[in-house]
Design a protein around this motif. Structure first.
Motif, mmCIF file in Angstrom:
data_model
loop_
_atom_site.group_PDB
_atom_site.id
_atom_site.type_symbol
_atom_site.label_atom_id
_atom_site.label_comp_id
_atom_site.label_asym_id
_atom_site.label_seq_id
_atom_site.Cartn_x
_atom_site.Cartn_y
_atom_site.Cartn_z
ATOM 1 N N ASP A 120 0.838 -1.199 0.000
ATOM 2 C CA ASP A 120 0.000 0.000 0.000
ATOM 3 C C ASP A 120 0.872 1.249 0.000
ATOM 4 O O ASP A 120 0.723 2.150 -0.842
ATOM 5 C CB ASP A 120 -0.900 -0.039 1.247
ATOM 6 C CG ASP A 120 -1.784 1.212 1.419
ATOM 7 O OD1 ASP A 120 -1.389 2.309 0.960
ATOM 8 O OD2 ASP A 120 -2.844 1.094 2.031
ATOM 9 N N ARG A 121 1.814 1.307 0.947
ATOM 10 C CA ARG A 121 2.656 2.493 1.094
ATOM 11 C C ARG A 121 3.485 2.755 -0.170
ATOM 12 O O ARG A 121 3.539 3.884 -0.665
ATOM 13 C CB ARG A 121 3.593 2.317 2.301
ATOM 14 C CG ARG A 121 2.880 2.273 3.647
ATOM 15 C CD ARG A 121 2.298 3.639 3.993
ATOM 16 N NE ARG A 121 1.686 3.626 5.317
ATOM 17 C CZ ARG A 121 0.398 3.435 5.560
ATOM 18 N NH1 ARG A 121 -0.424 3.226 4.548
ATOM 19 N NH2 ARG A 121 -0.071 3.447 6.787
ATOM 20 N N ILE A 122 4.142 1.723 -0.683
ATOM 21 C CA ILE A 122 5.003 1.922 -1.853
ATOM 22 C C ILE A 122 4.162 2.212 -3.088
ATOM 23 O O ILE A 122 4.576 2.966 -3.977
ATOM 24 C CB ILE A 122 5.930 0.696 -2.091
ATOM 25 C CG1 ILE A 122 7.001 1.018 -3.137
ATOM 26 C CG2 ILE A 122 5.145 -0.527 -2.507
ATOM 27 C CD1 ILE A 122 7.985 2.070 -2.733
ATOM 28 N N SER A 123 2.929 1.639 -3.162
ATOM 29 C CA SER A 123 2.065 1.894 -4.317
ATOM 30 C C SER A 123 1.624 3.350 -4.362
ATOM 31 O O SER A 123 1.585 3.964 -5.428
ATOM 32 C CB SER A 123 0.826 0.981 -4.278
ATOM 33 O OG SER A 123 1.187 -0.379 -4.435
ATOM 34 N N VAL A 124 1.274 3.914 -3.190
ATOM 35 C CA VAL A 124 0.900 5.327 -3.142
ATOM 36 C C VAL A 124 2.071 6.196 -3.591
ATOM 37 O O VAL A 124 1.917 7.132 -4.392
ATOM 38 C CB VAL A 124 0.444 5.726 -1.717
ATOM 39 C CG1 VAL A 124 0.261 7.237 -1.629
ATOM 40 C CG2 VAL A 124 -0.859 5.021 -1.353
ATOM 41 N N LEU A 125 3.280 5.883 -3.094
ATOM 42 C CA LEU A 125 4.468 6.644 -3.478
ATOM 43 C C LEU A 125 4.738 6.533 -4.974
ATOM 44 O O LEU A 125 5.080 7.518 -5.634
ATOM 45 C CB LEU A 125 5.682 6.158 -2.684
ATOM 46 C CG LEU A 125 5.714 6.516 -1.195
ATOM 47 C CD1 LEU A 125 6.917 5.864 -0.514
ATOM 48 C CD2 LEU A 125 5.766 8.030 -1.015
ATOM 49 N N LEU A 126 4.588 5.317 -5.516
ATOM 50 C CA LEU A 126 4.857 5.114 -6.939
ATOM 51 C C LEU A 126 3.837 5.823 -7.816
ATOM 52 O O LEU A 126 4.184 6.382 -8.859
ATOM 53 C CB LEU A 126 4.888 3.615 -7.265
ATOM 54 C CG LEU A 126 6.143 2.873 -6.822
ATOM 55 C CD1 LEU A 126 5.952 1.369 -6.943
ATOM 56 C CD2 LEU A 126 7.350 3.324 -7.633
ATOM 57 N N ILE A 127 2.563 5.786 -7.410
ATOM 58 C CA ILE A 127 1.536 6.503 -8.168
ATOM 59 C C ILE A 127 1.836 8.001 -8.149
ATOM 60 O O ILE A 127 1.749 8.691 -9.184
ATOM 61 C CB ILE A 127 0.129 6.229 -7.596
ATOM 62 C CG1 ILE A 127 -0.299 4.780 -7.885
ATOM 63 C CG2 ILE A 127 -0.893 7.195 -8.186
ATOM 64 C CD1 ILE A 127 -0.544 4.472 -9.345
ATOM 65 N N MET A 128 2.238 8.535 -6.968
ATOM 66 C CA MET A 128 2.592 9.949 -6.881
ATOM 67 C C MET A 128 3.814 10.249 -7.756
ATOM 68 O O MET A 128 3.871 11.261 -8.448
ATOM 69 C CB MET A 128 2.877 10.332 -5.427
ATOM 70 C CG MET A 128 1.643 10.317 -4.531
ATOM 71 S SD MET A 128 2.045 10.589 -2.788
ATOM 72 C CE MET A 128 2.741 12.231 -2.867
#
Length: 418
Positions: A139-147
């Motif tokens: 979840d955390r890395i996915s949010v960062l990657l989308i940003m």
């Protein structure tokens, strides 16, 4: 008291599962259909695939939060259907991981100055650790990657978007006047571009609530659709349709596509941002798809959710596609085309069959299947939209998409060569 996971986090996981295949596969696959028919194809696919994911939620709600396709399909549809479905789930997940690992090596080799094989190995060792750790880490890395993708998208794609030539975007000067026939061969890649369904059980377990998982799925597919629109408009508005020939000839490989795109980009900064965006898209999908396959295989092999159990699941999830990538690298679009044909089984056909069987059992007031885990069928707390017509639509879309892939493979559909 644990804070409930955000819908945005789950949406980013779903979007991240989708965007790698779509961003890098859709431009080459949609070159024949070009702008308007490509937009139609991916919009239709997004709607069908969102509803089929909701159908899985409806079927899964009778089961423990940790179950995946293996348990539910075996219980409701029987051993034979379950075996075939399991093979298709693993085939698609494995071939997508294989394609992402290969593509990451091709992009990273120039950035790191090492061989593509070593780059692929490092890519897997570093980024699969997030999947091994937990869904929360994904979840955390996915949010960062989308940003990160949004930022690189703004700096890179906005540079392209500002230079969109409408005559190129709508192929006004091209001699071709027929675009619709090419959309048929595009559908398998479009379907793979929304193939998040092996992550539905992960979302349900993550939220512990079907309605929140439903919202995360819708949010994720909408994010992916919006990114696809901007990406296709930017590429089709800058790279003439006639110049896709070399890219298609070499299997749509990501490095060839980026090289062709680089030939029409004047700014080095924009070119670097596009490469960064492409790498982020591959990485986000690698982690998202990896999570879905990881949870599926943990359920299939009954591995415990312990440190050692997760190590075992990590091995069967990531090592086979890594070995295949090192031994037999080939075209990105070819890989996801096969994945699209196989994915129709568990993204469209099986979800429709599961819901059909569950609703029939509900109507009769009997247990779904004969396994104790299901208990007695109860009125649905969550229900996917539509009745028998929607079930037939989802199943029919899957069958037609698979048929188009095989017709294309045998050369019986119009094929665009540039």
């Amino acid at each position: 008291m644990n804070k409930s996971p955000s819908i945005l986090g789950g949406s980013c996981i779903i979007a991240s599962v989708c965007v790698g295949a779509g961003m890098l596969g859709l431009p080459s696959a949609g070159a024949g259909a070009w702008t308007l028919w490509s937009v139609f194809a991916i919009t239709l696919t997004m709607l069908v695939m969102t509803i089929s994911g909701w159908m899985l939620l409806e079927a899964f709600q009778r089961y423990d939060l940790k179950v995946s396709f293996n348990t539910v399909t075996k219980d409701i549809l029987g051993d034979r259907v379950n075996l075939f479905n399991n093979l298709m789930v693993y085939f698609v997940g494995g071939i997508l991981l294989y394609a992402y690992i290969t593509s990451s090596g091709l992009i990273l080799k120039d950035m790191l100055g090492i061989s593509s094989q070593l780059a692929s190995i490092l890519f897997v060792l570093v980024f699969s650790a997030f999947v091994w750790h937990s869904t929360r880490a994904v979840d955390r890395i996915s949010v960062l990657l989308i940003m990160f993708m949004v930022l690189s998208f703004v700096f890179g794609v906005s540079g392209l978007a500002l230079k969109v030539d409408l005559t190129v975007l709508f192929d006004s000067v091209g001699a071709e006047t027929q675009y619709a026939p090419y959309a048929m061969a595009m559908l398998p890649v479009a379907l793979t571009s929304f193939g998040y369904h092996h992550s539905v059980s992960s979302m349900r377990a993550y939220y512990g609530d079907e309605r929140k998982a439903k919202n995360a799925i819708l949010g994720g597919t909408l994010i992916a659709l919006g990114l696809y629109f901007l990406w296709l408009f930017s590429i089709f508005g800058n790279l003439p349709r006639s110049e896709f020939g070399p890219v298609i000839e070499q299997g749509g490989n990501v490095d060839v596509l980026l090289s062709a795109l680089g030939s029409v980009i004047e700014s080095d900064n924009v070119s670097r941002a596009i490469n960064t965006f492409s790498m982020a898209a591959i990485l986000s999908s690698f982690i998202g798809v990896g999570l879905g396959v990881f949870d599926f295989l943990a359920d299939f092999f009954n591995f415990e959710d312990t440190r050692m159990g997760r190590v075992k699941t990590w091995g069967v999830t990531f090592l086979p596609p890594l070995v295949m990538s090192l031994l037999f690298p080939f075209g990105f679009v070819v890989a996801i085309g096969y994945a699209g044909a196989a994915a129709t089984v568990w993204t469209c056909i099986v979800p429709a069959l599961l819901v059909k069987k569950c609703r029939e059992a509900e109507a009769c007031g009997v247990a779904v299947g004969e396994m104790p885990v299901t208990g007695v069928a109860v009125p649905s707390g969550f229900r996917a939209p539509g009745g028998q017509g929607m079930i037939a639509l989802v199943m029919g879309f899957g069958i037609i998409t698979a048929l188009f892939h095989f017709l294309s493979m045998f050369g019986w559909l119009p094929a665009f060569r540039g």
